[in-house]
Motif scaffolding. Structure first.
Motif, short mmCIF file in Angstrom:
data_model
loop_
_atom_site.label_atom_id
_atom_site.label_comp_id
_atom_site.label_asym_id
_atom_site.label_seq_id
_atom_site.Cartn_x
_atom_site.Cartn_y
_atom_site.Cartn_z
N LYS A 195 0.83 -1.21 0.00
CA LYS A 195 0.00 0.00 0.00
C LYS A 195 0.86 1.26 0.00
N SER A 196 2.01 1.20 0.68
CA SER A 196 2.88 2.38 0.71
C SER A 196 3.55 2.64 -0.62
N ARG A 197 3.53 1.63 -1.52
CA ARG A 197 4.13 1.80 -2.84
C ARG A 197 3.10 2.12 -3.92
N SER A 198 1.84 1.86 -3.63
CA SER A 198 0.79 2.08 -4.64
C SER A 198 0.42 3.56 -4.72
N ARG B 22 -0.75 5.37 -1.31
CA ARG B 22 0.48 5.83 -0.66
C ARG B 22 0.23 6.99 0.29
N SER B 23 -0.59 7.94 -0.10
CA SER B 23 -0.79 9.14 0.71
C SER B 23 -1.52 8.85 2.03
N GLU C 118 15.44 4.78 -1.70
CA GLU C 118 14.44 4.58 -0.66
C GLU C 118 15.07 4.00 0.60
#
Length: 448
Positions: free
Chosen positions: A53-56, A60-61, A103
């Motif tokens: 989810k943090s990459r999508s 991400r937001s 990253e």
């Protein structure tokens, strides 16, 4: 739930395995929020779902950064005794191609990140566990060991995984009794700095620690040690006068030295050793030997008169040439007082295919054997039965025979083997089971 006694609520919250669950409880009520501040441990693991989810771009937001959550959690506790943070197992298989070069959001051994939380809670810390994200940590050299040794003077347990560590500036940690380094890149030619900095270690686990050329463990108080060597160093040495349990897995060291006079339990796995030196182990009772060159290993092993429980694993074997003793006899010659013997598939197959010239002859050396566990493939039922009967004739004190038959053996062959063995000898207690690579052994009878 708020009607429960505070002591019981504290016990319940203390047993929550994930600190995010603790955070959810805190927002549920003022009472839980107050009691939660008294919890003395933080355990936060980044799941693959959170990572994805943090990459999508779509989610991400809305995802709070992992490090930010950790800092908030730890800052809300009054006293912290235990810290555990890391990435869950599925994240270990993320490919490098899936990452952007710069990253570092899951680079957990980052010394700058550690400086944000460690100095604030170091006074009460007794245990630290960091399981890093390898694709972000493998190319970043971390000085986190130096930072921990400077601040955590009361630390008892330290566990670091999947990181590139430096020992520069590492200070002695006199109270540390347990150290685990797993899948670690350590740019030192030996372990001298570790030996010097952790003199009180009682439990040491080195799993896949690379970059060591001639590693030597020299710890006076060490009691248990697990050491898996991923590369092929020139030599390995263990000097530990109080060590009682050792699990050592290595490849082909030119020199292997073991000086552990109080060793009770040894699990040794290696292909070959050019020069294998083991001082006599007067207290050794339990031994697991695994090798691709089992006969040569047995030839160099000191006479194990004290060994009672023996497990033998032959991972690759060739038909011996010019020898008169079977592997079975050789084992009982080196370990004459063994009571319980386990022969894994390769070891049994070697004995079955080559029982020695004239059969088993060392009868006097087999009188103490009472229990045999063997893993059978039954390629030739007559040969298997002949081997079993030969053991029965020569090992007169046998009381229990536990035989596990490969799951791929057809049922009528299995039934034939079982019925003929039971009919041949009723003085022993037979126990039958099934085995297969990658599955758990299953017993089909509890003794007949």
């Amino acid at each position: 739930m708020e009607d429960l006694p505070p002591s019981l609520l504290h016990e319940i919250l203390s047993r929550l395995g994930d600190s995010e669950d603790l955070s959810r409880c805190r927002v549920a009520s003022k009472t839980l929020n107050s009691i939660a501040r008294e919890i003395r441990s933080v355990n936060l693991q980044c799941s693959y779902v959170r990572y994805a989810k943090s990459r999508s771009p779509l989610t991400r937001s809305s995802i709070t950064p992992f490090k930010e959550i950790f800092i908030k959690l730890i800052s809300e506790l009054e006293i912290v005794e235990s810290v555990s943070m890391g990435v869950e197992k599925p994240l270990r298989f993320v490919a490098y191609d899936d990452m952007e070069d710069e990253e570092a959001d899951l680079y957990l051994s980052d010394v700058n990140f550690s400086k944000e939380w460690l100095p604030k809670v170091c006074g009460g810390l007794k245990s630290i566990s960091i399981s890093d994200f390898w694709v972000q940590s493998c190319w970043r050299r971390s000085d986190v060991l130096s930072l921990i040794s400077s601040h955590c003077l009361n630390l008892l347990e330290l566990d670091v995984k999947n990181a590139w560590l430096s020992v520069d500036g590492l200070n002695p940690m006199l109270k540390l009794t347990s150290l685990t380094l797993e899948f670690i890149r350590l740019d030192d030619e030996n372990l001298n700095k570790i030996n010097e900095s952790f003199p009180s270690l009682q439990d040491l686990n080195l799993i896949g620690v690379g970059g060591l050329k001639e590693p030597r463990i020299h710890l006076m108080h060490l009691k248990t040690c697990q050491w898996t060597v991923s590369n092929a160093p020139n030599s390995l040495a263990i000097t530990a006068p109080n060590l009682v349990k050792l699990k050592l897995k290595c490849v082909k060291p030119n020199l292997l030295v073991i000086e552990t006079p109080l060793l009770f339990d040894l699990h040794l796995s290696l292909e070959t050793a050019g020069n294998f030196k083991v001082k006599e182990l007067h207290d050794l009772r339990k031994l697991h030997l695994e090798s691709t060159d089992l006969r040569n290993l047995l030839d160099t092993f000191p006479l194990g008169k004290t060994v009672r429980n023996l497990t033998v694993v032959s991972t690759r074997w060739e038909m011996p040439v010019g020898v008169t003793k079977s592997t079975f006899e050789l084992l009982l010659y080196v370990f004459p007082n063994v009571v319980s013997l386990t022969l894994t598939p390769g070891a049994w197959s070697e004995f079955e295919s080559y029982p020695g010239q004239g059969g088993l002859e060392s009868r006097l050396q087999m009188n103490g054997l009472k229990v045999i566990t063997a893993y059978l493939t039954v390629n030739d039922i007559e040969m298997t039965i002949s081997t079993i009967f030969s053991i029965l004739e020569n090992c007169t004190k046998l009381s229990d025979i536990e035989l596990l038959i490969h799951r791929d053996v057809v049922s009528n062959v299995t039934s034939n083997l079982i019925s003929r063995c039971i009919a041949h000898c009723s003085r022993v207690r037979w126990k039958w089971g099934m085995w297969k690579e990658g599955t758990k052994d299953a017993w089909i009878s509890d003794g007949i």
